[in-house]
Structures are given as structure tokens and as C-alpha cells.
Design a protein around this motif. Structure first.
Motif, short mmCIF file in Angstrom:
data_model
loop_
_atom_site.label_atom_id
_atom_site.label_comp_id
_atom_site.label_asym_id
_atom_site.label_seq_id
_atom_site.Cartn_x
_atom_site.Cartn_y
_atom_site.Cartn_z
N ARG A 105 0.84 -1.19 0.01
CA ARG A 105 0.12 -0.06 -0.05
C ARG A 105 0.69 1.26 -0.14
O ARG A 105 2.04 1.23 0.52
CB ARG A 105 -0.82 -0.07 1.09
N SER A 125 -2.54 6.45 -2.68
CA SER A 125 -3.43 5.57 -1.72
C SER A 125 -3.93 4.37 -2.26
O SER A 125 -5.14 4.12 -2.45
CB SER A 125 -4.71 6.36 -1.04
N ARG A 127 -3.26 0.13 -3.75
CA ARG A 127 -2.93 -1.26 -3.64
C ARG A 127 -2.30 -1.93 -4.42
O ARG A 127 -2.76 -1.89 -5.66
CB ARG A 127 -4.14 -1.90 -2.92
N LYS A 140 -7.78 3.74 -4.57
CA LYS A 140 -8.27 3.90 -3.15
C LYS A 140 -9.71 3.84 -3.50
O LYS A 140 -10.36 4.45 -4.35
CB LYS A 140 -7.92 5.25 -2.57
N SER A 158 5.76 3.60 0.47
CA SER A 158 4.72 3.30 1.40
C SER A 158 4.14 4.02 2.18
O SER A 158 4.51 5.18 2.55
CB SER A 158 5.53 2.02 2.51
#
Length: 159
Positions: A105, A125, A127, A140, A158
Motif C-alpha cells: 500500500r 493511496s 494497493r 483507493k 509506502s
């Protein structure tokens, strides 16, 4: 201090390889200066407006040279942004960095030269996970409708 115009690099001869933008590096400084002039004058930088303004680039190879100069300028800009992003705490991520089920993330950037051209695409934001043997990104708030991260370089800072 005076404005120093570099010596002409000699006549450009295209080596036939559009994947080798370094062949126009000796002309880049003059090209960038001319492009800046065009930006200030709000003129579109097409090939015709560069003709006659870059010593050593004339003749049958000039269109290839202008294309390569645009590519090289884009790649240099991406490389500078990449180094800046890495200096801010990011790292390069590859498939080897992901285990099945693992999710990384943070802020993700896909950059470089790839099938769709050159570019810098940033996802805040996001993944990243391994799916079907490839890196997959979800922005996100999304559970589906992500994107495959193929081509170029993937960087992650990160969260």
C-alpha cells in the motif's frame, strides 16, 4: 555571464533505430532552448517550426531527429522525476517483491517507456498485489476495476 551557444554537433545521420534516442543527445540542449522559446510564444512545436534552428539537423533525417529529441527530452524528465520520487522514500517494485496474497500500500507511480509511450502516472493511496502472475493495482476505494501494471517501471512509496 553570456548566453553560450554550443558548437554544432555535426550533421545528424539517423542510424535507423527509433529505440536509440541517445543518438540525438548532442542536439538536446539547443532543442530544449528552442522548445522553451516556442512555449513562451505559445506556438505549437511541430517539426516545421524546428527546421533551421538546430545546427546539424537538416535534410532527410530531420523528422526522425525531431521525434527522437522529443522522446529523449521526455525520458530525461521522467528520469529526473523518478530520482526525486525515490529520494522521497520510494522504491522500485517488481513481481519478485510480491508473494501470493501480499498487498503493498502507498503511493504508486508507473513511469518510463512502455507500449503506450512515455509517461508518469501516479496513484495515491493505492494497493498493489500479485494476480495471475502479474502486478495489479487498485486505486483507493475500489474493490474491482483496477489495472495491470505492465511496461515501464513501478515505484512505491509506502503509506
Amino acid at each position: 555571464m553570456t548566453d553560450r551557444t554550443p558548437e554544432p554537433a555535426g550533421p545528424f545521420r539517423f542510424d535507423g533505430d527509433y529505440g536509440n534516442p541517445e543518438q540525438v543527445r548532442p542536439y538536446l540542449e539547443v532543442f530544449l532552448r528552442r522548445r522553451e522559446e516556442l512555449d513562451e510564444a505559445a506556438l505549437y512545436p511541430d517539426n516545421d517550426i524546428f527546421r533551421g534552428h538546430i545546427p546539424g539537423i537538416e535534410g532527410p533525417d530531420d523528422s526522425a531527429a525531431f521525434w527522437l529529441l522529443r522522446l529523449l527530452a521526455d525520458l530525461d524528465e521522467i528520469a529526473a522525476r523518478r530520482e526525486e520520487f525515490i529520494a522521497s522514500g520510494a522504491r522500485e517494485v517488481t513481481i519478485a517483491d510480491l508473494a501470493p496474497g501480499q498487498v503493498l500500500r502507498g503511493t504508486v507511480v508507473q513511469c518510463g517507456f512502455h507500449r503506450r509511450g512515455t509517461g508518469w502516472v501516479r496513484f495515491d493511496s493505492a494497493r498493489v498485489r500479485l494476480e495471475r502472475g502479474r502486478m495489479f493495482l487498485l486505486e483507493k476505494g475500489r474493490r474491482t476495476h483496477g489495472r495491470w501494471l505492465v511496461g515501464g517501471t513501478v515505484l512505491l512509496r509506502s503509506a
